[in-house]
Design a protein around this motif. Structure first.
Motif, PDB file in Angstrom:
ATOM      1  N   ARG A  80       0.835  -1.210   0.000  1.00  9.09           N
ATOM      2  CA  ARG A  80       0.000   0.000   0.000  1.00  9.09           C
ATOM      3  C   ARG A  80       0.867   1.256   0.000  1.00  9.09           C
ATOM      4  NH1 ARG A  80      -2.260  -0.645   4.501  1.00  9.09           N
ATOM      5  NH2 ARG A  80      -1.220   0.978   5.715  1.00  9.09           N
ATOM      6  N   ILE A  81       1.933   1.243   0.778  1.00  3.23           N
ATOM      7  CA  ILE A  81       2.842   2.392   0.836  1.00  3.23           C
ATOM      8  C   ILE A  81       3.462   2.646  -0.543  1.00  3.23           C
ATOM      9  CG2 ILE A  81       5.074   3.158   1.761  1.00  3.23           C
ATOM     10  CD1 ILE A  81       4.242   1.807   4.415  1.00  3.23           C
ATOM     11  N   ILE A  82       3.817   1.565  -1.235  1.00  2.00           N
ATOM     12  CA  ILE A  82       4.375   1.696  -2.586  1.00  2.00           C
ATOM     13  C   ILE A  82       3.342   2.302  -3.525  1.00  2.00           C
ATOM     14  CG2 ILE A  82       5.125   0.381  -4.607  1.00  2.00           C
ATOM     15  CD1 ILE A  82       6.540  -1.541  -2.658  1.00  2.00           C
ATOM     16  N   GLU A  83       2.114   1.771  -3.482  1.00  2.00           N
ATOM     17  CA  GLU A  83       1.050   2.268  -4.362  1.00  2.00           C
ATOM     18  C   GLU A  83       0.760   3.742  -4.114  1.00  2.00           C
ATOM     19  OE1 GLU A  83      -2.215  -0.289  -3.620  1.00  2.00           O
ATOM     20  OE2 GLU A  83      -1.338  -2.024  -4.643  1.00  2.00           O
TER      21      GLU A  83
ATOM     22  N   GLU B 213      14.410  -3.902   1.947  1.00  2.00           N
ATOM     23  CA  GLU B 213      14.629  -4.647   0.705  1.00  2.00           C
ATOM     24  C   GLU B 213      14.061  -6.055   0.810  1.00  2.00           C
ATOM     25  OE1 GLU B 213      18.366  -6.768  -1.436  1.00  2.00           O
ATOM     26  OE2 GLU B 213      18.654  -4.644  -0.951  1.00  2.00           O
ATOM     27  N   ASP B 214      14.258  -6.700   1.956  1.00  2.00           N
ATOM     28  CA  ASP B 214      13.737  -8.055   2.136  1.00  2.00           C
ATOM     29  C   ASP B 214      12.211  -8.082   2.090  1.00  2.00           C
ATOM     30  OD1 ASP B 214      16.147  -9.292   2.259  1.00  2.00           O
ATOM     31  OD2 ASP B 214      16.190  -9.554   4.428  1.00  2.00           O
ATOM     32  N   ILE B 215      11.584  -7.047   2.643  1.00  2.00           N
ATOM     33  CA  ILE B 215      10.117  -6.983   2.581  1.00  2.00           C
ATOM     34  C   ILE B 215       9.671  -6.855   1.129  1.00  2.00           C
ATOM     35  CG2 ILE B 215       8.042  -5.781   3.351  1.00  2.00           C
ATOM     36  CD1 ILE B 215       9.655  -4.681   5.709  1.00  2.00           C
ATOM     37  N   VAL B 216      10.374  -6.024   0.370  1.00  2.00           N
ATOM     38  CA  VAL B 216      10.025  -5.821  -1.037  1.00  2.00           C
ATOM     39  C   VAL B 216      10.197  -7.116  -1.829  1.00  2.00           C
ATOM     40  CG1 VAL B 216      10.687  -4.619  -3.155  1.00  2.00           C
ATOM     41  CG2 VAL B 216      10.503  -3.354  -1.024  1.00  2.00           C
TER      42      VAL B 216
ATOM     43  N   GLY C  50       3.734   0.962 -10.460  1.00  2.00           N
ATOM     44  CA  GLY C  50       4.308   1.573  -9.261  1.00  2.00           C
ATOM     45  C   GLY C  50       5.224   0.610  -8.527  1.00  2.00           C
ATOM     46  N   LEU C  51       4.780  -0.635  -8.426  1.00  2.00           N
ATOM     47  CA  LEU C  51       5.599  -1.657  -7.782  1.00  2.00           C
ATOM     48  C   LEU C  51       6.873  -1.902  -8.583  1.00  2.00           C
ATOM     49  CD1 LEU C  51       6.047  -3.887  -5.674  1.00  2.00           C
ATOM     50  CD2 LEU C  51       4.661  -5.402  -7.107  1.00  2.00           C
ATOM     51  N   ALA C  52       6.744  -1.969  -9.910  1.00  2.00           N
ATOM     52  CA  ALA C  52       7.916  -2.205 -10.753  1.00  2.00           C
ATOM     53  C   ALA C  52       8.935  -1.080 -10.626  1.00  2.00           C
ATOM     54  CB  ALA C  52       7.486  -2.373 -12.212  1.00  2.00           C
ATOM     55  N   GLN C  53       8.464   0.150 -10.492  1.00  2.00           N
ATOM     56  CA  GLN C  53       9.372   1.286 -10.325  1.00  2.00           C
ATOM     57  C   GLN C  53      10.208   1.133  -9.066  1.00  2.00           C
ATOM     58  OE1 GLN C  53       6.671   4.586 -10.461  1.00  2.00           O
ATOM     59  NE2 GLN C  53       6.850   4.846 -12.663  1.00  2.00           N
ATOM     60  N   VAL C  54       9.555   0.738  -7.977  1.00  2.00           N
ATOM     61  CA  VAL C  54      10.281   0.539  -6.725  1.00  2.00           C
ATOM     62  C   VAL C  54      11.250  -0.626  -6.855  1.00  2.00           C
ATOM     63  CG1 VAL C  54      10.032  -0.187  -4.317  1.00  2.00           C
ATOM     64  CG2 VAL C  54       8.541   1.586  -5.245  1.00  2.00           C
ATOM     65  N   MET C  55      10.801  -1.698  -7.502  1.00  2.00           N
ATOM     66  CA  MET C  55      11.658  -2.869  -7.656  1.00  2.00           C
ATOM     67  C   MET C  55      12.962  -2.503  -8.362  1.00  2.00           C
ATOM     68  SD  MET C  55      10.067  -5.410  -6.282  1.00  2.00           S
ATOM     69  CE  MET C  55       8.424  -5.939  -5.827  1.00  2.00           C
ATOM     70  N   PHE C  56      12.832  -1.811  -9.493  1.00  2.00           N
ATOM     71  CA  PHE C  56      14.026  -1.473 -10.258  1.00  2.00           C
ATOM     72  C   PHE C  56      14.904  -0.467  -9.530  1.00  2.00           C
ATOM     73  CE2 PHE C  56      12.814  -3.409 -14.354  1.00  2.00           C
ATOM     74  CZ  PHE C  56      14.070  -3.825 -14.748  1.00  2.00           C
ATOM     75  N   GLY C  57      14.274   0.437  -8.808  1.00  2.00           N
ATOM     76  CA  GLY C  57      15.054   1.469  -8.155  1.00  2.00           C
ATOM     77  C   GLY C  57      15.665   1.052  -6.833  1.00  2.00           C
TER      78      GLY C  57
ATOM     79  N   LEU D 289       8.761  -5.513 -16.549  1.00  2.00           N
ATOM     80  CA  LEU D 289       9.569  -4.794 -15.571  1.00  2.00           C
ATOM     81  C   LEU D 289      10.005  -3.427 -16.097  1.00  2.00           C
ATOM     82  CD1 LEU D 289      11.732  -7.781 -14.316  1.00  2.00           C
ATOM     83  CD2 LEU D 289       9.794  -6.725 -13.165  1.00  2.00           C
ATOM     84  N   GLY D 290      10.219  -3.338 -17.398  1.00  2.00           N
ATOM     85  CA  GLY D 290      10.681  -2.086 -17.979  1.00  2.00           C
ATOM     86  C   GLY D 290       9.675  -0.965 -17.864  1.00  2.00           C
ATOM     87  N   ILE D 291       8.395  -1.304 -17.833  1.00  2.00           N
ATOM     88  CA  ILE D 291       7.365  -0.283 -17.659  1.00  2.00           C
ATOM     89  C   ILE D 291       7.607   0.476 -16.360  1.00  2.00           C
ATOM     90  CG2 ILE D 291       4.904  -0.002 -17.095  1.00  2.00           C
ATOM     91  CD1 ILE D 291       4.326  -2.059 -19.292  1.00  2.00           C
TER      92      ILE D 291
END
Length: 203
Positions: A24-27, A58-61, A108-115, A169-171
């Motif tokens: 939810r925080i990521i969204e 990071e582990d939570i993600v 939104g999740l993918a952005q956090v993942m990559f970053g 993932l690129g999105i």
């Protein structure tokens, strides 16, 4: 990923709530400002509970990534019986459409993942998802009469699966605003049609 699996139902609920809260925080676009303390507070658990199961944000993600990839593939599998009844190109185009829709839904999740997650493409959930996509593409390609050349089919399946997961993932890395869902579907579908036609020509 969790340091250890919670065995009791109460502990599992706490871990699930930590992961849901992080999602939810990521969204809501607040992840980079969040700390393990603030995540614990919003999840209604003590910060010690977080460190009992996770070493870091990071582990939570990564645990969230594991959940999301399982859920994503579950949604894809619902379409497989229909795709089996279609011709190869139509089935692949439908697969592309479903995956791109999911990618935009989870951008939104993918952005956090990559970053935030180093070496994301080599993390186990992503590797597993890519393998599942490759197996599905092989299945769809293998139904055709021209699929007797396994090497060509496997090469095309590998290329298609990597293209799909790369787009998924690129999105999240920041697709230009001019790139729409429809244009991505069209571009990928065109590439896949060419690969199938090229496979027929080779054989």
């Amino acid at each position: 990923m969790t340091k250890r699996n919670p065995k009791q139902e109460r502990a599992r609920r706490k871990v699930d709530e930590i992961i849901r809260t992080t999602s939810r925080i990521i969204e809501e676009g607040r992840f980079h400002e969040a700390t393990t303390h603030s995540i614990a507070k919003e999840a209604g658990v003590g910060v010690g509970t977080i460190y009992e199961y996770f070493d870091s944000k990071e582990d939570i993600v990564i645990s969230l990534l594991e959940q999301e990839t399982r859920a994503l593939w579950g949604r894809i599998e619902q379409h497989v019986p229909d795709w089996i009844e279609m011709d190869t190109v139509a089935a692949l185009e439908s697969f592309v459409t479903v995956l791109v829709d999911l990618a935009f839904e989870k951008r939104g999740l993918a952005q956090v993942m990559f970053g935030y997650v180093p070496g994301l493409m080599h993390r186990e959930p992503v590797v597993q998802l890519r393998g599942q996509a490759e197996m599905l593409v092989k299945l769809l390609l293998g139904r055709q009469a021209f699929a007797s050349n396994q090497e060509v089919r496997d090469t095309n399946a590998f290329m298609m699966a990597n293209a799909l997961i790369g787009v998924l993932l690129g999105i999240g890395q920041g697709v230009p605003s001019t790139v729409t869902r429809e244009s991505l579907v069209q571009q990928l579908s065109r590439v896949f049609r060419l690969l199938v036609e090229h496979q027929e020509e080779i054989l």
